[in-house]
Design a protein around this motif. Structure first.
Motif, PDB file in Angstrom:
ATOM      1  N   GLY A 176      -4.051  -5.725   7.623  1.00 45.82           N
ATOM      2  CA  GLY A 176      -3.167  -6.793   7.172  1.00 45.82           C
ATOM      3  C   GLY A 176      -2.269  -6.480   6.007  1.00 45.82           C
ATOM      4  O   GLY A 176      -1.727  -7.399   5.373  1.00 45.82           O
ATOM      5  N   ALA A 177      -2.070  -5.202   5.687  1.00 44.81           N
ATOM      6  CA  ALA A 177      -1.164  -4.852   4.589  1.00 44.81           C
ATOM      7  C   ALA A 177       0.228  -5.426   4.849  1.00 44.81           C
ATOM      8  O   ALA A 177       0.726  -5.385   5.973  1.00 44.81           O
ATOM      9  N   ALA A 178       0.852  -5.950   3.802  1.00 41.41           N
ATOM     10  CA  ALA A 178       2.175  -6.561   3.951  1.00 41.41           C
ATOM     11  C   ALA A 178       3.282  -5.523   3.960  1.00 41.41           C
ATOM     12  O   ALA A 178       4.303  -5.695   4.630  1.00 41.41           O
ATOM     13  N   ARG A 179       3.097  -4.449   3.220  1.00 39.07           N
ATOM     14  CA  ARG A 179       4.113  -3.403   3.134  1.00 39.07           C
ATOM     15  C   ARG A 179       3.422  -2.066   2.935  1.00 39.07           C
ATOM     16  O   ARG A 179       2.452  -1.967   2.160  1.00 39.07           O
ATOM     17  N   ILE A 180       3.890  -1.035   3.617  1.00 37.49           N
ATOM     18  CA  ILE A 180       3.294   0.297   3.499  1.00 37.49           C
ATOM     19  C   ILE A 180       4.401   1.306   3.236  1.00 37.49           C
ATOM     20  O   ILE A 180       5.357   1.415   4.016  1.00 37.49           O
ATOM     21  N   THR A 181       4.263   2.028   2.132  1.00 40.13           N
ATOM     22  CA  THR A 181       5.196   3.083   1.769  1.00 40.13           C
ATOM     23  C   THR A 181       4.467   4.417   1.847  1.00 40.13           C
ATOM     24  O   THR A 181       3.328   4.527   1.402  1.00 40.13           O
ATOM     25  N   VAL A 182       5.127   5.421   2.414  1.00 40.02           N
ATOM     26  CA  VAL A 182       4.513   6.740   2.583  1.00 40.02           C
ATOM     27  C   VAL A 182       5.419   7.795   1.973  1.00 40.02           C
ATOM     28  O   VAL A 182       6.642   7.757   2.145  1.00 40.02           O
ATOM     29  N   THR A 183       4.809   8.752   1.262  1.00 34.85           N
ATOM     30  CA  THR A 183       5.567   9.860   0.707  1.00 34.85           C
ATOM     31  C   THR A 183       5.062  11.176   1.286  1.00 34.85           C
ATOM     32  O   THR A 183       3.878  11.336   1.587  1.00 34.85           O
ATOM     33  N   ASP A 184       5.973  12.123   1.445  1.00 36.70           N
ATOM     34  CA  ASP A 184       5.628  13.469   1.894  1.00 36.70           C
ATOM     35  C   ASP A 184       6.830  14.356   1.608  1.00 36.70           C
ATOM     36  O   ASP A 184       7.943  13.859   1.386  1.00 36.70           O
ATOM     37  N   LEU A 185       6.593  15.668   1.644  1.00 39.93           N
ATOM     38  CA  LEU A 185       7.677  16.619   1.419  1.00 39.93           C
ATOM     39  C   LEU A 185       8.477  16.902   2.683  1.00 39.93           C
ATOM     40  O   LEU A 185       9.620  17.358   2.599  1.00 39.93           O
ATOM     41  N   VAL A 211       0.845  -1.195   0.000  1.00 39.76           N
ATOM     42  CA  VAL A 211       0.000   0.000   0.000  1.00 39.76           C
ATOM     43  C   VAL A 211       0.879   1.243   0.000  1.00 39.76           C
ATOM     44  O   VAL A 211       1.826   1.351   0.787  1.00 39.76           O
ATOM     45  N   LEU A 212       0.558   2.176  -0.889  1.00 40.23           N
ATOM     46  CA  LEU A 212       1.223   3.473  -0.931  1.00 40.23           C
ATOM     47  C   LEU A 212       0.277   4.526  -0.363  1.00 40.23           C
ATOM     48  O   LEU A 212      -0.911   4.555  -0.694  1.00 40.23           O
ATOM     49  N   VAL A 213       0.796   5.404   0.502  1.00 34.93           N
ATOM     50  CA  VAL A 213       0.024   6.529   1.026  1.00 34.93           C
ATOM     51  C   VAL A 213       0.781   7.801   0.682  1.00 34.93           C
ATOM     52  O   VAL A 213       1.940   7.963   1.073  1.00 34.93           O
ATOM     53  N   THR A 214       0.145   8.709  -0.050  1.00 32.58           N
ATOM     54  CA  THR A 214       0.786   9.987  -0.362  1.00 32.58           C
ATOM     55  C   THR A 214       0.239  11.035   0.606  1.00 32.58           C
ATOM     56  O   THR A 214      -0.960  11.287   0.665  1.00 32.58           O
ATOM     57  N   GLY A 215       1.138  11.626   1.376  1.00 35.51           N
ATOM     58  CA  GLY A 215       0.759  12.606   2.391  1.00 35.51           C
ATOM     59  C   GLY A 215       0.744  11.990   3.769  1.00 35.51           C
ATOM     60  O   GLY A 215      -0.002  11.051   4.021  1.00 35.51           O
ATOM     61  N   SER A 216       1.580  12.508   4.676  1.00 39.78           N
ATOM     62  CA  SER A 216       1.645  11.947   6.026  1.00 39.78           C
ATOM     63  C   SER A 216       1.250  12.972   7.072  1.00 39.78           C
ATOM     64  O   SER A 216       1.898  13.129   8.103  1.00 39.78           O
ATOM     65  N   GLY A 217       0.158  13.696   6.783  1.00 39.90           N
ATOM     66  CA  GLY A 217      -0.477  14.486   7.813  1.00 39.90           C
ATOM     67  C   GLY A 217      -1.209  13.551   8.761  1.00 39.90           C
ATOM     68  O   GLY A 217      -1.070  12.317   8.677  1.00 39.90           O
ATOM     69  N   PRO A 218      -2.010  14.083   9.672  1.00 35.32           N
ATOM     70  CA  PRO A 218      -2.716  13.220  10.616  1.00 35.32           C
ATOM     71  C   PRO A 218      -3.545  12.129   9.942  1.00 35.32           C
ATOM     72  O   PRO A 218      -3.521  10.972  10.359  1.00 35.32           O
ATOM     73  N   ILE A 219      -4.285  12.486   8.877  1.00 37.17           N
ATOM     74  CA  ILE A 219      -5.108  11.483   8.196  1.00 37.17           C
ATOM     75  C   ILE A 219      -4.229  10.448   7.503  1.00 37.17           C
ATOM     76  O   ILE A 219      -4.486   9.244   7.582  1.00 37.17           O
ATOM     77  N   GLY A 220      -3.178  10.895   6.824  1.00 34.97           N
ATOM     78  CA  GLY A 220      -2.291   9.939   6.155  1.00 34.97           C
ATOM     79  C   GLY A 220      -1.666   8.966   7.134  1.00 34.97           C
ATOM     80  O   GLY A 220      -1.576   7.766   6.867  1.00 34.97           O
ATOM     81  N   CYS A 221      -1.236   9.473   8.299  1.00 33.14           N
ATOM     82  CA  CYS A 221      -0.655   8.588   9.315  1.00 33.14           C
ATOM     83  C   CYS A 221      -1.676   7.575   9.820  1.00 33.14           C
ATOM     84  O   CYS A 221      -1.358   6.401  10.045  1.00 33.14           O
ATOM     85  N   LEU A 222      -2.921   8.018   9.977  1.00 31.48           N
ATOM     86  CA  LEU A 222      -3.948   7.093  10.446  1.00 31.48           C
ATOM     87  C   LEU A 222      -4.349   6.108   9.353  1.00 31.48           C
ATOM     88  O   LEU A 222      -4.756   4.983   9.655  1.00 31.48           O
ATOM     89  N   VAL A 223      -4.205   6.483   8.076  1.00 34.25           N
ATOM     90  CA  VAL A 223      -4.391   5.511   6.995  1.00 34.25           C
ATOM     91  C   VAL A 223      -3.341   4.410   7.117  1.00 34.25           C
ATOM     92  O   VAL A 223      -3.634   3.227   6.904  1.00 34.25           O
ATOM     93  N   VAL A 224      -2.128   4.794   7.465  1.00 30.47           N
ATOM     94  CA  VAL A 224      -1.073   3.799   7.684  1.00 30.47           C
ATOM     95  C   VAL A 224      -1.506   2.817   8.769  1.00 30.47           C
ATOM     96  O   VAL A 224      -1.417   1.589   8.605  1.00 30.47           O
ATOM     97  N   ALA A 225      -1.981   3.348   9.891  1.00 35.22           N
ATOM     98  CA  ALA A 225      -2.415   2.488  10.995  1.00 35.22           C
ATOM     99  C   ALA A 225      -3.588   1.608  10.582  1.00 35.22           C
ATOM    100  O   ALA A 225      -3.652   0.425  10.946  1.00 35.22           O
ATOM    101  N   ALA A 226      -4.523   2.166   9.807  1.00 32.66           N
ATOM    102  CA  ALA A 226      -5.684   1.394   9.361  1.00 32.66           C
ATOM    103  C   ALA A 226      -5.280   0.288   8.390  1.00 32.66           C
ATOM    104  O   ALA A 226      -5.793  -0.835   8.459  1.00 32.66           O
ATOM    105  N   ALA A 227      -4.360   0.602   7.481  1.00 33.19           N
ATOM    106  CA  ALA A 227      -3.893  -0.415   6.537  1.00 33.19           C
ATOM    107  C   ALA A 227      -3.134  -1.521   7.260  1.00 33.19           C
ATOM    108  O   ALA A 227      -3.256  -2.703   6.920  1.00 33.19           O
ATOM    109  N   ARG A 228      -2.350  -1.147   8.262  1.00 27.69           N
ATOM    110  CA  ARG A 228      -1.637  -2.143   9.054  1.00 27.69           C
ATOM    111  C   ARG A 228      -2.629  -3.055   9.774  1.00 27.69           C
ATOM    112  O   ARG A 228      -2.480  -4.278   9.784  1.00 27.69           O
ATOM    113  N   ALA A 229      -3.681  -2.454  10.344  1.00 29.64           N
ATOM    114  CA  ALA A 229      -4.687  -3.256  11.042  1.00 29.64           C
ATOM    115  C   ALA A 229      -5.424  -4.186  10.083  1.00 29.64           C
ATOM    116  O   ALA A 229      -5.894  -5.255  10.486  1.00 29.64           O
TER     117      ALA A 229
END
Length: 341
Positions: free
Chosen positions: A189-198, A169-187
């Motif tokens: 069962g995502a195998a790998r999570i990549t995040v991009t931000d400036l 799973v790729l998440v573009t933007g690691s503001g509060p919502i993007g970070c919580l998308v990471v947590a939701a994807a982890r919950a």
């Protein structure tokens, strides 16, 4: 109260009197959301412009004080609760189809989407429909519970992506919502999570939320970027920037799914639509949430790691400094207003 662009005030208001079917809640914490910042900085969110003073806030938790009429099925006075901010109409085609989160006539706390505006929850006392109250699960304190609303948004976005278990799973933007998308994807069962931000500081919050790889969005040479050999299966655009959507479309595999979660600027947005056709990419929108709110509370009760995403708690008397801090993503993730005991 927001009176116009840049005009945020802390005011004395009468204590509301709950009507039949309503509860009076003593608010303890309120999370400053990106939409609250938009009202403050721009006088509106997308096409929803201020037409009258608006009490902001829709990420609120507190304690039940009383009811306008007896309701034995509702949480008793003194119960710690989170407030679901939406009141769908229950009768439109969307509600009838079980998609209450896109109800065409919903009322949402702290929103200028309709007129008169729906006043929000950033006050020491608010009156809300009793059906919007959710008792906190055992072990969940009010401070962490203040993340329930944005986590619900993230859970709904991941649900819109379909099954993510075992996927990249790729998440573009690691503001509060993007970070919580990471947590939701982890919950989920995502195998790998990549995040991009400036911003490097924002990426550190993403790592704290569970990202495997973080990448500077302005550095295509970064070794963490997915490539043709490691394309992502699912991409969630959480920055609200056209460049983020472009990244998602270019890095998702053929036949993959892109979820547009961030609110793009009003008006036309150019994007690589040819890739949607040539790679048969599924582009899906995600708006708010419904039953995910209850799931969010369960996850928060089990996850003390969420505490690290709350970067500051500021007294409501210092609301403007709290908004300035929340707007500075180099210094903060989620900022809470504290309304006292």
């Amino acid at each position: 109260m927001i009176h116009g662009r840049g005009d945020l005030r802390v005011e004395e208001l009468p204590v509301p009197r709950p009507g039949p079917g309503e509860a009076l809640v003593a608010v303890r914490y309120g999370g400053v959301c990106g939409s609250d910042l938009h009202y403050w900085r721009h006088g509106g969110v997308g096409d929803f412009l201020l037409k009258e003073p608006l009490l902001l806030g829709h990420e609120v938790v507190g304690t039940v004080v009383s009811y306008g009429s007896p309701d034995p099925s509702a949480p008793a006075a003194g119960t710690a609760v989170a407030v679901h901010p939406a009141t769908p109409c229950g009768s439109c085609p969307e509600c009838a189809a079980g998609r209450r989160h896109i109800c065409r006539d919903t009322r949402y706390l702290g929103s200028a989407a309709r007129f008169p505006h729906v006043q929000g929850g950033f006050a020491t006392r608010i009156a809300v429909p009793a059906g919007q109250l959710r008792p906190l699960p055992e072990g969940l304190g009010l401070r962490r519970a203040a993340l329930a609303e944005p986590l619900s948004v993230a859970l709904h976005a991941v649900r819109r992506a379909g099954a993510v278990a075992g996927k990249h799973v790729l998440v573009t933007g690691s503001g509060p919502i993007g970070c919580l998308v990471v947590a939701a994807a982890r919950a989920a069962g995502a195998a790998r999570i990549t995040v991009t931000d400036l911003l490097p500081a924002a990426l550190e919050y993403a790592r704290l939320a569970g990202a495997d790889t973080v990448v500077r969005a302005d550095d295509p040479a970064d070794a963490g970027w997915p490539d043709a050999e490691h394309e992502v299966d699912v991409a969630v655009e959480a920055s609200g920037a056209a460049a983020g959507l472009d990244t998602c479309l270019r890095l998702v595999r053929r036949g993959g799914v892109v979820v547009q979660l961030g609110m793009l600027p009003p008006g036309p947005t150019p994007f690589a639509g040819n890739l949607v056709v040539s790679r048969e990419i599924e582009l899906r929108g995600a708006l708010r949430f419904d039953t995910e709110f209850d799931e969010a509370l369960r996850l928060l009760a089990a996850g003390p790691a969420f505490d690290g995403l709350v970067s500051a708690v500021v007294p409501v008397a210092e609301a403007e400094s709290a908004f300035a801090l929340a707007a500075d993503r180099g210094r903060s993730c989620k900022v809470l207003l504290d309304f006292g005991g």
